[in-house]
Write an enzyme that holds these catalytic residues in place. Sequence first.
Site, PDB file in Angstrom:
ATOM      1  N   HIS A 143      -9.471   1.180   4.963  1.00 29.17           N
ATOM      2  CA  HIS A 143      -8.146   1.139   5.825  1.00 29.17           C
ATOM      3  C   HIS A 143      -8.516   2.161   6.960  1.00 29.17           C
ATOM      4  CE1 HIS A 143      -4.214   2.446   6.881  1.00 29.17           C
ATOM      5  NE2 HIS A 143      -3.688   1.111   6.011  1.00 29.17           N
TER       6      HIS A 143
ATOM      7  N   GLU B 160      -5.152  -5.434  10.548  1.00 32.73           N
ATOM      8  CA  GLU B 160      -4.374  -4.161  10.657  1.00 32.73           C
ATOM      9  C   GLU B 160      -4.724  -3.725  12.341  1.00 32.73           C
ATOM     10  OE1 GLU B 160      -2.342  -3.188   7.106  1.00 32.73           O
ATOM     11  OE2 GLU B 160      -4.150  -1.606   7.393  1.00 32.73           O
TER      12      GLU B 160
ATOM     13  N   SER C  96       3.450  -2.643  10.335  1.00 34.05           N
ATOM     14  CA  SER C  96       5.059  -2.527  10.842  1.00 34.05           C
ATOM     15  C   SER C  96       5.656  -4.003  10.394  1.00 34.05           C
ATOM     16  CB  SER C  96       5.266  -2.458  12.306  1.00 34.05           C
ATOM     17  OG  SER C  96       4.634  -1.009  12.731  1.00 34.05           O
TER      18      SER C  96
ATOM     19  N   ASN D  71       0.775  -1.171   0.034  1.00 32.26           N
ATOM     20  CA  ASN D  71      -0.062  -0.029   0.115  1.00 32.26           C
ATOM     21  C   ASN D  71       0.716   1.165   0.059  1.00 32.26           C
ATOM     22  OD1 ASN D  71      -1.763   2.032   0.486  1.00 32.26           O
ATOM     23  ND2 ASN D  71      -2.221   1.256   2.713  1.00 32.26           N
ATOM     24  N   TRP D  72       0.910   1.882  -1.104  1.00 33.35           N
ATOM     25  CA  TRP D  72       1.889   3.019  -1.182  1.00 33.35           C
ATOM     26  C   TRP D  72       1.408   4.394  -0.632  1.00 33.35           C
ATOM     27  CZ3 TRP D  72       3.652   3.558  -7.177  1.00 33.35           C
ATOM     28  CH2 TRP D  72       4.226   2.153  -7.348  1.00 33.35           C
ATOM     29  N   LYS D  73      -0.029   4.194  -0.043  1.00 28.57           N
ATOM     30  CA  LYS D  73      -0.563   5.361   0.480  1.00 28.57           C
ATOM     31  C   LYS D  73      -0.277   6.608  -0.338  1.00 28.57           C
ATOM     32  CE  LYS D  73       0.015   3.285   4.937  1.00 28.57           C
ATOM     33  NZ  LYS D  73       0.272   3.323   6.403  1.00 28.57           N
TER      34      LYS D  73
ATOM     35  N   GLY E  99       2.278   1.818  11.305  1.00 25.60           N
ATOM     36  CA  GLY E  99       3.217   2.912  11.182  1.00 25.60           C
ATOM     37  C   GLY E  99       4.103   3.264  12.386  1.00 25.60           C
TER      38      GLY E  99
ATOM     39  N   GLU F 263      -6.660   4.428   8.247  1.00 28.45           N
ATOM     40  CA  GLU F 263      -6.490   5.771   7.921  1.00 28.45           C
ATOM     41  C   GLU F 263      -7.374   6.416   7.125  1.00 28.45           C
ATOM     42  OE1 GLU F 263      -2.677   5.467   5.924  1.00 28.45           O
ATOM     43  OE2 GLU F 263      -1.563   4.855   7.957  1.00 28.45           O
TER      44      GLU F 263
HETATM   45  C1  PEP Z   1      -0.834   0.007   6.496  1.00 31.02           C
HETATM   46  O1  PEP Z   1      -0.930   1.111   6.573  1.00 31.02           O
HETATM   47  O2  PEP Z   1      -1.598  -0.679   5.912  1.00 31.02           O
HETATM   48  C2  PEP Z   1       0.468  -0.565   7.053  1.00 31.02           C
HETATM   49  C3  PEP Z   1       0.752  -1.748   7.420  1.00 31.02           C
HETATM   50  O3  PEP Z   1       1.628   0.521   7.173  1.00 31.02           O
HETATM   51  P1  PEP Z   1       3.082   0.181   7.807  1.00 31.02           P
HETATM   52  O4  PEP Z   1       3.527  -1.202   7.369  1.00 31.02           O
HETATM   53  O5  PEP Z   1       4.058   1.110   7.408  1.00 31.02           O
HETATM   54  O6  PEP Z   1       3.165  -0.145   9.402  1.00 31.02           O
END
Ligand code: PEP
Length: 250
Positions: A95, A167, A211, A9-11, A173, A97
């Site tokens: 997601h 998640e 993470s 997921n590049w966000k 993050g 976010e």
């Molecule tokens: C995410 O936001 O879906 C995610 C898993 O981010 P990160 O791997 O940076 O924790």
Amino acid sequence: MKRKIVVGNWKMNGSLAFNEALLKALVEKIPKALSLDIIVCSPYPYLFQVQSFLKKSPIRWGAQNVAKFESGAFTGEVSVSMLKEFGSSYVIIGHSERSTAYCESDENIATKFMMVKKAAMTPILCVGETLIEREAGIMEKVISKQLDTIIKMYGEEIFDQTVIAYEPIWAIGSDMAASPEQAQAMHHFIREKLSLHTNVSKSLKIIYGGSVNPQNALQLFSMPDVDGGLLGRASLNASDFQSICHSAEI
Ligand code: PEP
């Protein structure tokens, strides 16, 4: 053992130049014959670029969100048919976010999930609890509620051939991934909950996000109910992404 799946997921990251370097490196590093599914979810404006670079590779691509309507006067929205025109085969839905920043309701998420399935793409549904909810010991209740809205609206069969990403919000993050045991326990809970339909329990993939990095991927992916990972930061670095994909190979 199920074929694993790793989703990047590049966000809201990238640029034409950055993406070109990343995509070239991925195509170079990732072998042509894969024993796992690899997907890259870019921001909307870069879907054409991603499609151009990846169409001859085994890596698939998709988006990070979609509109809940098919078309019409919905300024700023992007529909499932638009995503399909750019060859997308996966869409991340719900997601955290997005749910936190844009107050997305469970009903909205459920409708989007159905729209993606109806368009013959694969929804990747994100579910997860906050740290307060985990500390209060109500994480299973929270995840159940997120799934129940979809089940109530469309029935449990809608989860056939889909992906659920567990998640935990506190792990995203944060450099504080869930332990393999914590991930396993929640994945098992989700699988049991959706195991009434044989088709669903056979085809559903439950991946872990929060993470994941080259150091912890193998342990997480070795858990019996962890079918792969959803990666944020690690998907922006070709070597890290490749190394994590390697950990998911059967
Ligand atoms: C995410 O936001 O879906 C995610 C898993 O981010 P990160 O791997 O940076 O924790």
